[in-house]
Enzyme design. Structure first.
Site, PDB file in Angstrom:
ATOM      1  N   CYS A   1     -24.276  -2.997   4.827  1.00 58.75           N
ATOM      2  CA  CYS A   1     -23.476  -3.203   6.044  1.00 58.75           C
ATOM      3  C   CYS A   1     -23.810  -2.157   7.105  1.00 58.75           C
ATOM      4  O   CYS A   1     -23.831  -2.456   8.294  1.00 58.75           O
ATOM      5  CB  CYS A   1     -21.985  -3.175   5.722  1.00 58.75           C
ATOM      6  SG  CYS A   1     -21.437  -4.658   4.847  1.00 58.75           S
TER       7      CYS A   1
ATOM      8  N   GLU B   1     -17.470  -6.595   6.490  1.00 56.74           N
ATOM      9  CA  GLU B   1     -18.082  -6.134   7.735  1.00 56.74           C
ATOM     10  C   GLU B   1     -19.167  -7.095   8.199  1.00 56.74           C
ATOM     11  O   GLU B   1     -19.258  -7.448   9.375  1.00 56.74           O
ATOM     12  CB  GLU B   1     -18.692  -4.737   7.563  1.00 56.74           C
ATOM     13  CG  GLU B   1     -17.707  -3.679   7.140  1.00 56.74           C
ATOM     14  CD  GLU B   1     -17.636  -3.495   5.627  1.00 56.74           C
ATOM     15  OE1 GLU B   1     -17.570  -4.511   4.895  1.00 56.74           O
ATOM     16  OE2 GLU B   1     -17.653  -2.342   5.181  1.00 56.74           O
TER      17      GLU B   1
ATOM     18  N   ASN C   1     -14.390 -10.027   2.435  1.00 58.50           N
ATOM     19  CA  ASN C   1     -15.450 -10.127   1.440  1.00 58.50           C
ATOM     20  C   ASN C   1     -15.366 -11.490   0.755  1.00 58.50           C
ATOM     21  O   ASN C   1     -14.285 -12.010   0.492  1.00 58.50           O
ATOM     22  CB  ASN C   1     -15.403  -8.974   0.427  1.00 58.50           C
ATOM     23  CG  ASN C   1     -14.068  -8.800  -0.256  1.00 58.50           C
ATOM     24  OD1 ASN C   1     -13.022  -9.147   0.281  1.00 58.50           O
ATOM     25  ND2 ASN C   1     -14.089  -8.249  -1.458  1.00 58.50           N
TER      26      ASN C   1
ATOM     27  N   GLU D   1     -16.966 -13.093  -2.547  1.00 55.89           N
ATOM     28  CA  GLU D   1     -17.739 -12.814  -3.758  1.00 55.89           C
ATOM     29  C   GLU D   1     -18.344 -14.097  -4.325  1.00 55.89           C
ATOM     30  O   GLU D   1     -17.993 -15.207  -3.931  1.00 55.89           O
ATOM     31  CB  GLU D   1     -16.847 -12.127  -4.795  1.00 55.89           C
ATOM     32  CG  GLU D   1     -16.395 -10.754  -4.337  1.00 55.89           C
ATOM     33  CD  GLU D   1     -15.558 -10.018  -5.377  1.00 55.89           C
ATOM     34  OE1 GLU D   1     -15.085 -10.652  -6.348  1.00 55.89           O
ATOM     35  OE2 GLU D   1     -15.393  -8.795  -5.200  1.00 55.89           O
TER      36      GLU D   1
ATOM     37  N   CYS E   1     -20.039  -8.896   2.281  1.00 60.60           N
ATOM     38  CA  CYS E   1     -18.961  -7.957   2.584  1.00 60.60           C
ATOM     39  C   CYS E   1     -18.189  -8.373   3.840  1.00 60.60           C
ATOM     40  O   CYS E   1     -18.683  -9.132   4.672  1.00 60.60           O
ATOM     41  CB  CYS E   1     -19.529  -6.562   2.832  1.00 60.60           C
ATOM     42  SG  CYS E   1     -20.424  -5.857   1.446  1.00 60.60           S
TER      43      CYS E   1
ATOM     44  N   CYS F   1     -20.679  -0.265   2.997  1.00 64.39           N
ATOM     45  CA  CYS F   1     -21.769  -0.033   2.045  1.00 64.39           C
ATOM     46  C   CYS F   1     -23.084   0.128   2.814  1.00 64.39           C
ATOM     47  O   CYS F   1     -23.138  -0.064   4.030  1.00 64.39           O
ATOM     48  CB  CYS F   1     -21.853  -1.189   1.043  1.00 64.39           C
ATOM     49  SG  CYS F   1     -22.604  -2.689   1.715  1.00 64.39           S
TER      50      CYS F   1
HETATM   51 ZN   LIG Z   1     -21.019  -3.972   2.751  1.00 67.10          ZN
END
Ligand SMILES: [Zn+2]
Length: 131
Positions: free
Chosen positions: A93, A55, A42, A44, A53, A90
């Protein structure tokens, strides 16, 4: 490449996470059908919506390198240097994974002790596919 090998690579990927706001380091290891592995973490941003993210980082890295056929992804989330629970993808993703991954694609999660394997169909019921 065993599921545990992929989990170990996801753990290593989490070490490169840029997560100064959540302090939640996520790593992903994406296995292509030809055996190539792409890692993601990830990344940010102070403007939280600009965060990417693990993924999606892995998928996008694979795409830019010419890979589009995938068999599984391992995802781990680290808090205070430890894996405390499963970290499923999430919603965003899941949508991105669905774009490239078929029903036989597996999502491997690890809570520090146990693994949980989910299928694409389990994480994307009634998904958006037509317009
Ligand atoms: Zn995600």
């Amino acid at each position: 490449m065993t599921d545990y090998d992929l989990i170990e690579l996801a753990k290593q990927a989490s070490e490169n996470s840029y997560s100064p706001y959540s302090k939640f380091k996520v790593g992903a290891a994406l296995l292509c059908r030809d055996g190539t592995v792409f890692l993601g973490c990830n990344v940010e941003n102070v403007s939280f919506g600009a965060t990417n993210c693990a993924e999606r980082t892995a998928i996008f890295s694979a795409i830019i390198n010419g890979h589009r056929e995938f068999s599984k992804i391992a995802v781990v989330g680290m808090s205070d240097g430890k894996i405390k629970d499963f970290t499923p993808p999430c919603g965003i993703c899941r949508q991105v994974l669905k774009e490239f991954c078929g029903s036989d694609f597996s999502i491997i999660l690890f809570d520090g002790k146990n693994t949980k394997t989910l299928t694409m169909d389990e994480i994307t019921p009634n998904w958006f596919s037509e317009f």
